[in-house]
Write an enzyme that holds these catalytic residues in place. Sequence first.
Site, PDB file in Angstrom:
ATOM      1  N   ASP A 106       1.136  -1.360  -0.151  1.00 24.30           N
ATOM      2  CA  ASP A 106       0.148  -0.156   0.198  1.00 24.30           C
ATOM      3  C   ASP A 106       0.995   1.268  -0.209  1.00 24.30           C
ATOM      4  OD1 ASP A 106      -2.170  -1.487   0.057  1.00 24.30           O
ATOM      5  OD2 ASP A 106      -2.298  -1.632   2.301  1.00 24.30           O
ATOM      6  N   TYR A 107       0.139   2.414  -0.304  1.00 27.26           N
ATOM      7  CA  TYR A 107       0.861   3.567  -0.412  1.00 27.26           C
ATOM      8  C   TYR A 107       1.605   4.063   0.764  1.00 27.26           C
ATOM      9  CZ  TYR A 107       1.165   8.722  -1.420  1.00 27.26           C
ATOM     10  OH  TYR A 107       1.598   9.970  -1.408  1.00 27.26           O
TER      11      TYR A 107
END
Length: 246
Positions: A106-107
């Site tokens: 994820d970011y």
Amino acid sequence: MTNQFERLQKVIAQSGLTSRRKAEQLILDGRVKVNNKIVRELGTKVTTSDEIQVDNIPIEKEKLVYYVLYKPRGYISSVKDEKDRETVIDLMDDVKERIFPIGRLDYNTSGVLLLTNDGEFAHLLMHPKHEIEKVYIVKIKGIPSKETLAQMRKGVKDEGDILRAVDYKVTSIDRKKNTMIVQIKLHEGKNRHIRRMMDQLGHPVLKLKREKYGSITVDQLQPGKYRSLSRQEVHQLTMHATNVKQ
């Protein structure tokens, strides 16, 4: 690839164009040519002297490369981003080969991210049946009970998915800040797996790092830095996946 014969779908996958399974479909669909002739047989074998085209475009026979990146937070695990955000490829702009991430982080998740131009290798590691162990360090809000933590092994339902952990271990508790740090082990990796699981248990993730992917760590790396995987490391990952499959 050497001058020995290799299956056509394997060569296409190793070029980094697509996975082996998708390469097989390209062949069946008549989109692949060998020496300017359409080939539809999955058993077709080729050598380095054969010219292979997909949709009339010759595949590039790149040297196969394998990297581990210490992904920092704030980067997209993709080759390109439609919102023009920075991607992990931006951190590796001196790599000449057309590499891509094996799976995603994820970011706002940091840690071990593998990248390669070997489509078959990537497909092998990402297939859920192969159960490559991934270890995460997770800081969560609140201090869940033993019963709540045990629910991770049983599985938590979210949006039609069953999200579960193979194992977990509490590493620290901060009662003043009302937080806990847990080591969580996964075999599969559904989209936002740990964040969704902990949200359902009522203890949102505050910080998340992937500490280990199979035998690979980022112990000797700083965030944003990367290194090549050794032949032995690539072999270990391949054998792990292959042995579980068998």
